[in-house]
Design a protein around this motif. Sequence first.
Motif, PDB file in Angstrom:
ATOM      1  N   THR A  65       0.846  -1.193   0.000  1.00  0.00           N
ATOM      2  CA  THR A  65       0.000   0.000   0.000  1.00  0.00           C
ATOM      3  C   THR A  65       0.880   1.241   0.000  1.00  0.00           C
TER       4      THR A  65
ATOM      5  N   GLN B  22      -2.657   3.821  -3.365  1.00  0.00           N
ATOM      6  CA  GLN B  22      -2.385   2.779  -4.358  1.00  0.00           C
ATOM      7  C   GLN B  22      -2.184   1.458  -3.626  1.00  0.00           C
TER       8      GLN B  22
ATOM      9  N   GLN C 266      -4.122  -3.947  -9.356  1.00  0.00           N
ATOM     10  CA  GLN C 266      -3.702  -2.678  -8.784  1.00  0.00           C
ATOM     11  C   GLN C 266      -4.929  -1.792  -8.629  1.00  0.00           C
TER      12      GLN C 266
ATOM     13  N   LEU D 225      -6.161   2.025  -7.580  1.00  0.00           N
ATOM     14  CA  LEU D 225      -5.800   3.404  -7.283  1.00  0.00           C
ATOM     15  C   LEU D 225      -7.058   4.134  -6.826  1.00  0.00           C
TER      16      LEU D 225
ATOM     17  N   CYS E 158     -12.337   5.007  -7.509  1.00  0.00           N
ATOM     18  CA  CYS E 158     -11.404   3.878  -7.491  1.00  0.00           C
ATOM     19  C   CYS E 158     -11.250   3.314  -8.898  1.00  0.00           C
TER      20      CYS E 158
ATOM     21  N   ILE F 202       2.624   9.056  -9.260  1.00  0.00           N
ATOM     22  CA  ILE F 202       3.350   8.484  -8.127  1.00  0.00           C
ATOM     23  C   ILE F 202       4.790   8.967  -8.272  1.00  0.00           C
TER      24      ILE F 202
END
Length: 331
Positions: free
Chosen positions: A107, A120, A129, A131, A150, A272
Amino acid sequence: MIMKAEHPHQHIATAASAARQAQIRWRNTHFKALSRIRTPSQGNCCGRVVSKNHFFKHSRAFLWFLLCNLVMGVDRAHSQLLINVQNQGGEVIQESITSNIGEDLITLEFQKTDGTLITQVIDFRNEVQILKALVLGEEERGQSQYQVMCFATKFNKGDFISSAAMAKLRQKNPHTIRTPEEDKGRETFTMSSWVQLNRSLPITRHLQGLCAEAMDATYVRDVDLKAWAELPGSSISSLEAATEKFPDTLSTRCNEVSSLWAPCLCNLETCIGWYPCGLKYCKGKGVAGADSSGAQQQAQSTNYRCGIKTCRKCTQFTYYVRQKQQCLWDE
């Protein structure tokens, strides 16, 4: 390298030392307990006379169990890192990265300078995955609360280090501001369906809990459903039963729509700024030994994990919203 993993010999030595200390504490504690027995060298256990030497001799199984659990416990433990990251605008944000080996989960979470909270979650077992974006409302435009979206996508295992490797990482200078070694650019995802959270177990069991506030705003792609269907124990029928397709007729972007109540296609981009995208290996020498004839052999070189490669990546999601009011940032 700012992050490093322990050398394998050091890893075992540390665990063994901890086991020896625990053994000493355990032995001393039980000697004190047995010393309270008034007989000088014997005690009574379930009707049998048991000497102290017998007691400790047959407790070795427990000590071996303790040693094995301490050696393996390092790999099972949760691990969390707090990383100060400088984004492309020069601002510094703090990322929290947590590894859960038991769940095979990582996480990553941070809050952007505009207040948006990004989470994430990588589920390695199901190659999913997630997000999650929590976006604050614009009060001057009638939004008094926040929105949660999401996005569930297929995860490629080589894009992030494993949860086990993540748990072994240590940070040398926790207050240092980090920048990634490689920029992986931007990836675009065009979502095609909503996820029905109460039926989302075939995708991943973590989706319903994490995205509970995005009951009508959790999205997935058909191409990812087909990819997950190829995994053992999965099927396209169960995956499709957990989704609802977008209307086929809509193709207008939200920045092209004037009415706040009209449906449109929204864009949401997030980056990110720093994450461990690969492992680095160092060369070392193994311990020299002797063969069956007694001849001494030379130490052989070995590779061990000694650091990580760090990356930056941006993701843009395009998805259906029932009202432009739900996508005011895309203008």
